[in-house]
Design a protein around this motif. Structure first.
Motif, PDB file in Angstrom:
ATOM      1  N   VAL A 140      35.702  24.424  38.667  1.00 38.59           N
ATOM      2  CA  VAL A 140      37.132  24.401  39.542  1.00 38.59           C
ATOM      3  C   VAL A 140      36.612  25.000  40.999  1.00 38.59           C
ATOM      4  O   VAL A 140      36.221  26.178  41.121  1.00 38.59           O
ATOM      5  N   SER A 141      36.804  24.248  41.907  1.00 39.27           N
ATOM      6  CA  SER A 141      36.461  24.820  43.409  1.00 39.27           C
ATOM      7  C   SER A 141      37.854  24.376  44.285  1.00 39.27           C
ATOM      8  O   SER A 141      38.269  23.150  44.108  1.00 39.27           O
ATOM      9  N   CYS A 142      38.030  25.502  45.261  1.00 39.41           N
ATOM     10  CA  CYS A 142      39.010  24.839  46.314  1.00 39.41           C
ATOM     11  C   CYS A 142      38.843  25.683  47.680  1.00 39.41           C
ATOM     12  O   CYS A 142      37.987  26.821  47.677  1.00 39.41           O
ATOM     13  N   SER A 143      39.366  25.242  48.811  1.00 40.23           N
ATOM     14  CA  SER A 143      39.320  26.089  50.007  1.00 40.23           C
ATOM     15  C   SER A 143      40.223  27.066  50.078  1.00 40.23           C
ATOM     16  O   SER A 143      40.033  27.788  51.158  1.00 40.23           O
ATOM     17  N   GLY A 144      41.086  27.134  49.392  1.00 40.51           N
ATOM     18  CA  GLY A 144      42.282  28.170  49.506  1.00 40.51           C
ATOM     19  C   GLY A 144      42.129  29.118  48.274  1.00 40.51           C
ATOM     20  O   GLY A 144      41.168  29.906  47.847  1.00 40.51           O
ATOM     21  N   LYS A 145      43.529  29.650  47.826  1.00 40.19           N
ATOM     22  CA  LYS A 145      43.468  30.468  46.880  1.00 40.19           C
ATOM     23  C   LYS A 145      43.432  30.056  45.411  1.00 40.19           C
ATOM     24  O   LYS A 145      44.180  28.753  45.272  1.00 40.19           O
ATOM     25  N   LEU A 146      42.841  30.580  44.359  1.00 41.98           N
ATOM     26  CA  LEU A 146      42.843  30.003  43.029  1.00 41.98           C
ATOM     27  C   LEU A 146      43.379  31.086  42.298  1.00 41.98           C
ATOM     28  O   LEU A 146      43.199  32.319  41.902  1.00 41.98           O
ATOM     29  N   ILE A 147      44.540  30.623  41.674  1.00 39.21           N
ATOM     30  CA  ILE A 147      45.498  31.606  40.767  1.00 39.21           C
ATOM     31  C   ILE A 147      45.412  31.057  39.272  1.00 39.21           C
ATOM     32  O   ILE A 147      45.679  29.797  39.044  1.00 39.21           O
TER      33      ILE A 147
END
Length: 265
Positions: free
Chosen positions: A149-156
């Motif tokens: 799981v990857s994202c450019s913002g916040k991961l909750i």
């Protein structure tokens, strides 16, 4: 053109001489001429007949007009020849070549160059995903994912993740994660979360359980409810009363590290 001009001058000069000779002849001379000439070769005296003189003058004027028209025709012919031959010496026209006007092709955006957006993707409870997840915004994960799981913002994360995570910020609350956590900014492992994997971040606050090494270039805070099994590298370290820690602690990123202070001693 010069030939016609000379012809015109010769004709006009001959007419003038004839008129002058006719004017010089006297009546007696004309009679003597008529007597000596045989009957077969009798010449008609037309000098004293006005109508014929007029006709003769008209013919001469017409001849002169014809000479003028012929001169004009002659003067026009070279122009026609020049116009015909002028095209033979024209420089060949240069062929126009079309410029390459291909439209620039937009290059695909690489994963590392994705722009961050304000959108948040929510994976609800009861949703199971098998495969990697990528987002240019933030992700709120309540279900379970078997993949990275990857994202450019916040991961909750409040669900289950079996795979590595990569984000700008990371927060977990009662989550079960098996895999490494990579974060550019701060990380907070909430109470009830269980992490089995290494942690890489800029700063970290740990209140849950983690089994793995912690490599943080900033401060690390181990809260009272935390259980940590692994080595810790950080700039600064704080552990609260009641926390359980088993591992090696090194403040190697600090300006006042023990190795720099003691050197080789």
């Amino acid at each position: 053109m010069g030939f016609f001009k000379d012809l015109k001058q010769d004709l006009s000069q001959a007419v003038n001489e004839l008129t002058e000779d006719a004017a010089k002849i006297t009546p007696d001379e004309s009679e003597s001429v008529q007597e000596t000439i045989p009957d077969d070769d009798v010449m008609v005296d037309t000098l004293n007949e006005e109508p014929e003189d007029a006709a003769e003058d008209i013919d001469v004027s017409k001849m002169l007009e014809n000479v003028d028209t012929n001169e004009e025709a002659v003067t026009e012919e070279p122009e026609a020849e020049e116009s015909e031959t002028a095209g033979l010496f024209k420089e060949p026209e240069k062929k126009k070549t079309k410029k390459n006007t291909k439209e620039p092709v937009a290059e695909p955006v690489k994963e590392d160059e994705q722009e961050e957006t304000d959108e948040t993707t929510i994976i609800s409870r009861g949703l199971k995903i098998k495969g990697d997840i990528e987002s240019s915004g933030s992700i709120e994960l309540l279900g379970s994912v078997e993949g990275n799981v990857s994202c450019s913002g916040k991961l909750i994360a409040s669900g289950n993740i079996t795979g590595n995570t990569n984000s700008k910020e990371f927060y977990s609350d009662d989550a079960k994660i098996t895999g490494d956590i990579n974060c550019e900014g701060p990380v907070k492992i909430g109470n009830g979360s269980v992490i089995i994997g290494n942690l890489y971040a800029h700063s970290a606050v740990i209140a849950g359980a983690i089994k793995g090494d912690i490599d943080v270039h900033g401060p690390v805070i181990i809260d009272a409810t935390a259980i940590v099994m692994g080595d810790i590298k950080s700039e600064s370290f704080q552990i609260n009363r009641g926390a359980v820690l088993e591992g090696y602690i090194s403040q190697c990123y600090s300006d006042n590290s023990p190795k720099k202070f003691f050197g080789d001693k």
